[in-house]
Write an enzyme that holds these catalytic residues in place. Structure first.
Site, PDB file in Angstrom:
ATOM      1  N   ASN A   1      25.298  87.291  53.941  1.00 55.70           N
ATOM      2  CA  ASN A   1      26.455  87.391  53.050  1.00 55.70           C
ATOM      3  C   ASN A   1      27.697  87.399  53.934  1.00 55.70           C
ATOM      4  OD1 ASN A   1      28.407  87.937  51.185  1.00 55.70           O
ATOM      5  ND2 ASN A   1      27.726  90.038  50.734  1.00 55.70           N
TER       6      ASN A   1
ATOM      7  N   LYS B   1      30.710  87.231  53.060  1.00 55.78           N
ATOM      8  CA  LYS B   1      31.884  87.850  52.405  1.00 55.78           C
ATOM      9  C   LYS B   1      33.128  86.973  52.652  1.00 55.78           C
ATOM     10  CE  LYS B   1      29.645  92.247  53.141  1.00 55.78           C
ATOM     11  NZ  LYS B   1      29.749  93.681  53.125  1.00 55.78           N
TER      12      LYS B   1
ATOM     13  N   HIS C   1      27.033  92.648  43.591  1.00 48.49           N
ATOM     14  CA  HIS C   1      27.246  93.286  44.902  1.00 48.49           C
ATOM     15  C   HIS C   1      28.138  94.510  44.699  1.00 48.49           C
ATOM     16  CE1 HIS C   1      28.592  93.974  48.994  1.00 48.49           C
ATOM     17  NE2 HIS C   1      27.537  93.293  49.386  1.00 48.49           N
TER      18      HIS C   1
ATOM     19  N   GLU D   1      30.538  95.641  46.296  1.00 53.17           N
ATOM     20  CA  GLU D   1      31.984  95.403  46.455  1.00 53.17           C
ATOM     21  C   GLU D   1      32.578  94.793  45.184  1.00 53.17           C
ATOM     22  OE1 GLU D   1      31.736  93.214  50.136  1.00 53.17           O
ATOM     23  OE2 GLU D   1      31.118  95.052  51.156  1.00 53.17           O
TER      24      GLU D   1
ATOM     25  N   GLU E   1      20.831  97.880  48.103  1.00 55.32           N
ATOM     26  CA  GLU E   1      21.899  98.061  49.083  1.00 55.32           C
ATOM     27  C   GLU E   1      22.587  99.405  48.858  1.00 55.32           C
ATOM     28  OE1 GLU E   1      23.255  94.161  50.862  1.00 55.32           O
ATOM     29  OE2 GLU E   1      24.501  94.494  49.124  1.00 55.32           O
TER      30      GLU E   1
ATOM     31  N   GLY F   1      28.336  98.075  55.709  1.00 56.54           N
ATOM     32  CA  GLY F   1      29.479  97.926  56.602  1.00 56.54           C
ATOM     33  C   GLY F   1      29.859  99.200  57.333  1.00 56.54           C
TER      34      GLY F   1
ATOM     35  N   SER G   1      24.019  97.566  56.854  1.00 53.10           N
ATOM     36  CA  SER G   1      24.024  97.709  58.317  1.00 53.10           C
ATOM     37  C   SER G   1      22.696  97.325  58.957  1.00 53.10           C
ATOM     38  CB  SER G   1      24.447  99.128  58.716  1.00 53.10           C
ATOM     39  OG  SER G   1      25.760  99.380  58.258  1.00 53.10           O
TER      40      SER G   1
HETATM   41  C1  PEP Z   1      26.317  93.500  52.350  1.00 51.30           C
HETATM   42  O1  PEP Z   1      27.499  93.611  52.095  1.00 51.30           O
HETATM   43  O2  PEP Z   1      25.572  92.906  51.555  1.00 51.30           O
HETATM   44  C2  PEP Z   1      25.827  94.110  53.581  1.00 51.30           C
HETATM   45  C3  PEP Z   1      24.571  94.413  53.655  1.00 51.30           C
HETATM   46  O3  PEP Z   1      26.762  94.331  54.568  1.00 51.30           O
HETATM   47  P1  PEP Z   1      26.482  94.931  56.048  1.00 51.30           P
HETATM   48  O4  PEP Z   1      25.224  94.276  56.574  1.00 51.30           O
HETATM   49  O5  PEP Z   1      27.679  94.540  56.841  1.00 51.30           O
HETATM   50  O6  PEP Z   1      26.307  96.390  55.889  1.00 51.30           O
END
Ligand code: PEP
Length: 254
Positions: free
Chosen positions: A9, A11, A99, A101, A171, A177, A217
């Site tokens: 992803n 973003k 997601h 976000e 998630e 993040g 992460s």
């Molecule tokens: C995400 O936003 O789907 C995600 C998993 O981000 P990160 O790996 O940066 O935590």
């Protein structure tokens, strides 16, 4: 069919040149040679790079291009938005929906997310449905009920046939993040919970064949241990998917 998948992803990252450089390096890398019907890669780019990236990977088996979102309505006066049909018309095969976000910054609701999932499925594309709890919910110990409610209010409204076509991504928001990955036990606990909830709702066969990804992460160092958990079928990767070498190492862990 249950698959092992690494999904990137991006973003709101990468310029056109950077996106192009990533894709060219990736499609010329060794990591793509170990993909097969049950080991796949999905790359979710910003909308503006979708058409080019779809063309760039069209002859690379088991590599798919996803959008990071779509609008819940099928068409019309929604300035600045993109519909599932528009994505379909340029060869996009997968769409991330729900997601955290999008839920947090754009106030997306479970019912809008369900509408998006239905539109995507109608066009024979695959939704990658995200769910997961906040830090506050995790600390108040009711995170399990919260995740169950996210499922109940959206994808558990689908028919068994439609449900069997979706990919789920667990998630935890506190891990996205932040560099604070869920432990393998924490990931497995929730993945197992989700699989059991699917079994209860749709039956054991559908539960066993649903792909459930972990996101938050996940990186080249921790991917191997996370993916080795019995109910973790791969990952949805944000930050660590932006650099080809790191992303390739993660792919080698599935
Ligand atoms: C995400 O936003 O789907 C995600 C998993 O981000 P990160 O790996 O940066 O935590």
């Amino acid at each position: 069919m249950r698959k092992n998948i690494v999904a990137a992803n991006w973003k709101m990252n990468k310029t056109d040149q950077e996106a192009n450089d990533f894709i060219q390096t990736f499609i010329n890398s060794d990591s793509i040679h170990q993909l097969n019907d049950s080991k796949q890669v999905i790359i979710a780019t910003p909308y503006i790079y979708l058409k080019d990236t779809v063309q760039a990977v069209k002859d690379i088996p088991y590599v798919f291009i996803a959008a990071q979102n779509c609008h819940q309505e099928q068409k019309g006066a929604f300035t600045g938005e993109i519909s599932a049909a528009q994505l379909n018309s340029i060869g996009v095969t997968h769409v991330i929906v729900g997601h955290s976000e999008r839920r947090q910054y754009f106030q997306e609701t479970d019912s809008q997310i369900l509408q998006k999932v239905n539109n995507i499925l109608q066009l024979n594309m695959t939704p990658v449905f995200c769910c997961g709890e906040s830090l506050e919910q995790r600390e108040s110990v009711n995170y399990k009920e919260f995740i169950q409610s996210q499922l109940n209010n959206s994808v558990f409204q689908l028919s068994p046939e439609d449900f069997s076509k979706i990919i789920i991504a667990y998630e935890p928001i506190w891990a996205i993040g932040t560099g604070k990955t869920a432990t393998t036990e924490q990931a497995q606990e929730v993945h197992q919970l989700i699989r059991s909830a699917i079994a209860k709702k749709f039956g054991i066969n559908i539960a066993q064949s649903t792909t459930i990804l972990y996101g938050g992460s996940c990186n080249a160092q921790n991917a191997g241990s996370l993916f080795s958990q019995p109910d973790v079928d791969g990952g949805l990767i944000g930050g660590a998917s932006l650099v080809t070498e790191e992303f390739e190492k993660i792919i080698l862990s599935i």
